[in-house]
Scaffold this active site. Structure first.
Site, short mmCIF file in Angstrom:
data_model
loop_
_atom_site.label_atom_id
_atom_site.label_comp_id
_atom_site.label_asym_id
_atom_site.label_seq_id
_atom_site.Cartn_x
_atom_site.Cartn_y
_atom_site.Cartn_z
N SER A 11 -28.94 34.35 -16.17
CA SER A 11 -27.64 33.71 -16.44
C SER A 11 -26.62 34.63 -17.10
O SER A 11 -25.50 34.20 -17.36
CB SER A 11 -27.83 32.48 -17.31
N THR A 19 -25.05 30.58 -20.57
CA THR A 19 -24.22 31.40 -21.43
C THR A 19 -24.91 31.77 -22.75
O THR A 19 -25.56 30.93 -23.36
CB THR A 19 -22.99 30.56 -21.79
N THR A 52 -21.68 35.53 -19.87
CA THR A 52 -22.34 34.66 -18.88
C THR A 52 -22.14 35.16 -17.46
O THR A 52 -21.17 35.88 -17.18
CB THR A 52 -21.77 33.22 -18.98
N ARG A 71 -14.58 31.40 -9.07
CA ARG A 71 -14.64 30.40 -10.14
C ARG A 71 -14.84 31.07 -11.51
O ARG A 71 -15.65 31.96 -11.68
CB ARG A 71 -15.81 29.44 -9.86
N THR A 99 -21.91 26.36 -24.64
CA THR A 99 -22.72 26.63 -23.46
C THR A 99 -22.70 25.39 -22.59
O THR A 99 -22.28 24.32 -23.02
CB THR A 99 -24.17 27.00 -23.87
N GLY A 100 -23.13 25.54 -21.35
CA GLY A 100 -23.18 24.38 -20.47
C GLY A 100 -22.03 24.36 -19.49
O GLY A 100 -21.45 25.40 -19.17
N1 GLY Z 1 -20.58 27.90 -19.70
C1 GLY Z 1 -20.59 28.83 -18.67
C2 GLY Z 1 -19.84 28.47 -17.49
O1 GLY Z 1 -19.66 27.29 -17.19
O2 GLY Z 1 -19.41 29.35 -16.78
#
Ligand code: GLY
Length: 254
Positions: free
Chosen positions: A11, A113, A131, A141, A164-165
């Site tokens: 990740s 992340t 991340t 994106r 995070t998330g």
């Molecule tokens: N939290 C990392 C992302 O959505 O890219």
């Protein structure tokens, strides 16, 4: 830094899972005690994007560089061009392509992340976030991680927070800035993280059942807090040469 180079971590950095087209694109940001900030987004071929974000902060008149421009700046600064798609992330992507199903998986964020907050002996606070973003995202994106106030925010008078998330949900509530402002109003880091998660949940209607968001925070006294929507978000506190892993408390007890 070490995690960015760890090909087993899917990740962040090298070995991060790619977008739908098979390209690994990385996002990162850094913010220091002076409120200075640097970010890079959608960067290919450079492993240590957190260091690149720092270079943006220290060596340019800007705060954000994206895509090819960030990559070019990286090479000028001496960063190596590297292939970020490893054999195992390529295999995972090829498997994903068999169905091309795009649905967030709760607690894929366990490997998501990496956000860090630091306080030194003078009580000065800084932070960083890195991340590879959501796996199999659309090309181009960008999530919350490199965006000031969303993935990370530091106000050295008050404290700092990082997320995070599911980046889209953190962005919509400017989660890290919200937490710092809640601490400014007197909330503890824990209370502030809980309030921010409740805000994300409320704004999402019922959708929160399908995604994870987690926050960590620290205040000027060095107190910490962490909270997430769903069980399964762990964080580390390193203090007095001791590193302890904690399970964050969570909102969804259903
Ligand atoms: N939290 C990392 C992302 O959505 O890219």
């Amino acid at each position: 830094m070490m995690e960015e180079a760890d090909v087993k971590n899917a990740s962040v950095g090298k070995g991060g899972l790619p977008d739908r087209d098979g390209n690994v694109t990385l996002d990162a940001c850094i913010m220091d005690k002076n409120g200075d900030y640097g970010a890079v987004m959608c960067v290919q071929n450079i492993t240590h994007v957190i260091s690149l974000a720092r270079k943006v902060m220290e060596e340019t008149p800007h705060v954000m560089l994206a895509g090819k421009g960030a990559e070019k700046f990286g090479y000028q600064q001496g960063f190596k061009k590297e292939k970020l798609l490893t054999e195992s992330s390529k295999k995972a992507w090829e498997k994903w392509k068999e169905t091309s199903q795009y649905k967030p998986i709760i607690n894929i964020e366990n490997h998501d992340t990496i956000g860090m907050l630091a306080i030194d002996n003078n009580g000065d606070i800084s932070g960083a976030c890195t991340t590879s973003g959501l796996s199999y995202k659309m090309a181009g994106r960008v999530g919350d991680s490199p965006i000031i106030g969303s993935g990370l925010f530091i106000d050295n008078e008050i404290g700092g927070a990082t997320a995070t998330g599911m980046g889209e949900e953190v962005l919509k509530t400017v989660g890290s800035f919200l937490i710092v402002e809640l601490m400014r109003q007197g909330k503890t880091p824990q209370e502030a993280c809980e309030e921010a998660v409740r805000r994300v949940v409320k704004k999402s209607g019922n959708r929160f059942k399908d995604f994870q968001v987690g926050f960590i925070a620290i205040n000027k006294q060095g107190e910490t807090g962490a909270y997430c929507i769903h069980e399964g978000f762990n964080y580390n506190v390193y203090k007095q040469e001791e590193n302890k892993n904690y399970k964050a408390t969570y909102f969804n007890k259903a």
